[in-house]
Write a protein that holds these residues in place. Structure first.
Motif, PDB file in Angstrom:
ATOM      1  N   ARG A 447      -8.218  -6.518  -2.238  1.00 39.12           N
ATOM      2  CA  ARG A 447      -8.142  -5.076  -2.461  1.00 39.12           C
ATOM      3  C   ARG A 447      -6.930  -4.472  -1.752  1.00 39.12           C
ATOM      4  O   ARG A 447      -6.273  -3.565  -2.277  1.00 39.12           O
ATOM      5  N   ALA A 448      -6.604  -5.004  -0.551  1.00 42.98           N
ATOM      6  CA  ALA A 448      -5.428  -4.499   0.164  1.00 42.98           C
ATOM      7  C   ALA A 448      -4.152  -4.821  -0.604  1.00 42.98           C
ATOM      8  O   ALA A 448      -3.246  -3.985  -0.713  1.00 42.98           O
ATOM      9  N   ALA A 449      -4.083  -6.061  -1.145  1.00 44.94           N
ATOM     10  CA  ALA A 449      -2.899  -6.441  -1.918  1.00 44.94           C
ATOM     11  C   ALA A 449      -2.760  -5.583  -3.174  1.00 44.94           C
ATOM     12  O   ALA A 449      -1.666  -5.126  -3.517  1.00 44.94           O
ATOM     13  N   GLY A 451      -3.893  -2.614  -3.487  1.00 44.59           N
ATOM     14  CA  GLY A 451      -3.518  -1.276  -3.037  1.00 44.59           C
ATOM     15  C   GLY A 451      -2.021  -1.147  -2.824  1.00 44.59           C
ATOM     16  O   GLY A 451      -1.416  -0.134  -3.186  1.00 44.59           O
ATOM     17  N   VAL A 452      -1.409  -2.186  -2.235  1.00 41.90           N
ATOM     18  CA  VAL A 452       0.040  -2.165  -2.021  1.00 41.90           C
ATOM     19  C   VAL A 452       0.784  -2.165  -3.354  1.00 41.90           C
ATOM     20  O   VAL A 452       1.738  -1.408  -3.558  1.00 41.90           O
ATOM     21  N   LEU A 453       0.334  -3.014  -4.284  1.00 45.22           N
ATOM     22  CA  LEU A 453       0.974  -3.066  -5.595  1.00 45.22           C
ATOM     23  C   LEU A 453       0.821  -1.742  -6.336  1.00 45.22           C
ATOM     24  O   LEU A 453       1.753  -1.264  -6.999  1.00 45.22           O
ATOM     25  N   TRP A 455       0.513   1.204  -4.945  1.00 45.74           N
ATOM     26  CA  TRP A 455       1.401   2.183  -4.304  1.00 45.74           C
ATOM     27  C   TRP A 455       2.844   1.994  -4.763  1.00 45.74           C
ATOM     28  O   TRP A 455       3.537   2.964  -5.062  1.00 45.74           O
ATOM     29  N   LEU A 456       3.288   0.721  -4.846  1.00 45.75           N
ATOM     30  CA  LEU A 456       4.644   0.452  -5.313  1.00 45.75           C
ATOM     31  C   LEU A 456       4.827   0.911  -6.752  1.00 45.75           C
ATOM     32  O   LEU A 456       5.866   1.478  -7.111  1.00 45.75           O
ATOM     33  N   LYS A 458       3.169   3.300  -8.277  1.00 42.97           N
ATOM     34  CA  LYS A 458       3.174   4.762  -8.310  1.00 42.97           C
ATOM     35  C   LYS A 458       4.523   5.311  -7.859  1.00 42.97           C
ATOM     36  O   LYS A 458       5.078   6.219  -8.489  1.00 42.97           O
ATOM     37  N   GLY A 496       5.887   8.985   0.739  1.00 39.54           N
ATOM     38  CA  GLY A 496       5.687   7.738   1.458  1.00 39.54           C
ATOM     39  C   GLY A 496       5.089   7.941   2.840  1.00 39.54           C
ATOM     40  O   GLY A 496       4.326   7.101   3.330  1.00 39.54           O
ATOM     41  N   ASN A 498       2.967  10.197   3.515  1.00 40.17           N
ATOM     42  CA  ASN A 498       1.658  10.838   3.334  1.00 40.17           C
ATOM     43  C   ASN A 498       1.622  12.187   4.049  1.00 40.17           C
ATOM     44  O   ASN A 498       0.794  12.455   4.914  1.00 40.17           O
TER      45      ASN A 498
END
Length: 525
Positions: A447-449, A451-453, A455-456, A458, A496, A498
């Protein structure tokens, strides 16, 4: 932050806007007022970050230039028309010419005269104007100087082709000057057979690129300044006009209006489809449309191999080709064209750094500036910053550019709600929640990975939307690229960092503060 005096409805809208960057809750909807408030906060934060960045850096920020370079190629391929491209031809003294004529640089004045007459001599291929981007400023021993002076007069008086000579300002008078003997006798009232033009090139202080072009320059008490200056009894500014401006006004008869800022250069990308290419262009490829340019450069480099540099925008000939090509092939490059003659030979250090083409001979800078003036005429793009006098012209395109970033946020939020990427309710059992937080599982890592993808993705979508809109805005407004790109870069940085969560920490949420506490866990009986 004291909000006691703010009306309740406004206060509630402001609080909801500050929670805009929180993970969306399923079924939650935000009113138009809340969205408008969130957008306004984003715009103000971006302006504040831009102002702080300028103060810290004294002049723009490096990150903005990185984005601006990618933006330059996109604007060039989307928003710059090619209608005037083939009206300009660049002719080069280059290695091919030196080899063809078995000569060395600098060539004699007689050689300059011969090739100048050859450029304008064919009555069926007379150019509209000729600009020599070679400064004849230094006195050197060459008995053929009168031949060049006579050739200049022949071209202007007999062939009726205006001639413009590049020149530098005299340290004593501030006026453009050439070497002794090239102009008319100082005691004579005879007008010279040419017009002197300025060829100043002031690269950007941060990245060395040619983002703008000085139209006029005048000498003030504090040194050389852009623009016309203020008339006084001692001087009548401007001291001199640039090559592109002089040709546009004197030959094309374009009314440019009052100059309030330098020209913001829009570099063309779609190079002229030239078959008879000189040897000096063997290193490059003609520019063409590429959909990959919509992808930010920092991401594009991972899937696109570096390619050959893009060739200069305008038709380019070696001076040697004037003696090699048949007349019927050569005529389309000369007839009714603006000819700009430059040099690209060893020891002649006249180059400009284009954000689209890289390092190119300086004559192409003047050709591109002339193309801008012929294309936009009195509505040429202006190179300004966020100074108070220019703020009104920038506010509308700036709002639209930041809105593009914000709309991606809105769309992303709706997609997240639709497909179930929503905020999960927290466990009421504090002990169980703490235990769950300490436990590292493959599911959490996945889920963390993701989430990073996400964000990138977006941030990439935001950047693409902003870049596409900036390219369109440049066709609608008289704005340069840098100010709006700088603001959008600050907008992306704010996202970035936030910014909403950091601002929200300053404002207490009364609805959360008055919410009933979670029930304590009960012990088994």
């Amino acid at each position: 932050m004291n909000m006691t005096r703010i009306p309740g409805g406004v206060k509630d809208t402001f609080r909801k806007a500050l929670r805009y960057s929180d993970p969306p809750v399923k079924g939650e909807r935000m009113s138009f007022a809340t969205l408008a408030c969130a957008f306004l906060i984003l715009f103000i934060v971006s302006l504040v970050m831009l102002a702080i960045g300028d103060k810290l850096n004294a002049k723009d920020m490096v990150l903005t230039r990185f984005m601006a370079r990618a933006q330059a190629t996109l604007t060039a391929q989307v928003g710059y028309p090619t209608a005037m491209r083939d009206r300009i031809t660049v002719v080069m003294y280059d290695q091919q010419f030196l080899k063809h004529t078995d000569s060395a640089w600098p060539i004699s004045y007689q050689d300059h005269a011969d090739w100048l007459l050859r450029l304008a001599g064919d009555p069926n291929a007379r150019p509209k104007a000729i600009m020599l981007d070679i400064t004849f400023g230094q006195n050197r021993k060459d008995p053929t100087l009168p031949a060049l002076r006579q050739a200049l007069c022949t071209v202007r008086n007999e062939y009726k082709v205006p001639v413009f000579l590049a020149a530098l300002p005299s340290p004593e008078t501030g006026k453009l000057a050439v070497r002794n003997g090239l102009g008319p006798d100082p005691s004579s009232t005879e007008a010279p057979c040419y017009t002197l033009v300025g060829v100043d090139y002031l690269p950007d202080t941060l990245d060395g690129l040619a983002w703008d072009y000085r139209l006029t320059r005048h000498r003030a008490e504090s040194g050389w300044k852009d623009g016309t200056g203020e008339p006084s009894a001692a001087a009548t500014p401007p001291a001199y006009r640039s090559a592109a401006m002089t040709i546009a006004q004197d030959v094309a008869h374009i009314e440019l209006g009052r100059e309030t800022a330098p020209l913001a250069l829009v570099w063309g990308l779609k190079s002229a489809p030239q078959r008879e290419r000189p040897d000096s262009l063997s290193y490059c490829k003609p520019g063409a449309y590429d959909a990959a340019r919509y992808v930010p450069g920092i991401i594009r480099q991972f899937f696109q191999n570096p390619s050959s540099p893009v060739c200069p925008y305008h038709n380019t000939l070696s001076m040697a080709q004037l003696g090699e090509l048949p007349e019927d092939v050569l005529a389309p490059f000369l007839k009714d064209r603006y000819l700009l003659v430059g040099a690209n030979v060893p020891g002649y250090n006249d180059f400009a750094n284009s954000p689209v083409h890289g390092l190119i001979p300086g004559v192409h800078l003047h050709a591109m500036a002339l193309d801008n003036l012929l294309t936009y005429q009195g509505n040429y793009k202006q190179s300004t910053g966020w100074e108070p006098e220019h703020f009104p012209n920038l506010i509308k395109p700036a709002l639209l550019a930041v809105l593009a970033v914000f709309l991606v946020n809105v769309g992303w939020r709706k997609v997240s709600q639709k497909f179930g990427f929503v905020k999960k309710p927290k466990a009421h059992n504090a002990g169980a929640a703490a235990e769950d937080a300490r436990r590292i599982t493959p599911r959490k890592i996945g889920r963390a990975a993701l989430g990073v993808l996400a964000w990138l993705l977006k941030m990439t979508l935001k950047t693409v939307a902003a870049m596409a809109l900036i390219a369109i805005l440049q066709t609608l407004f008289r704005i340069g690229m840098l100010p709006v790109v700088e603001l959008v870069t600050m907008t992306l940085l704010a996202e970035g960092f936030n910014y909403m969560k950091k601002l929200g920490a300053l404002v207490p949420d009364e609805t959360r503060a008055t919410a009933p506490p979670a029930p304590a866990p009960t012990s088994p009986v």
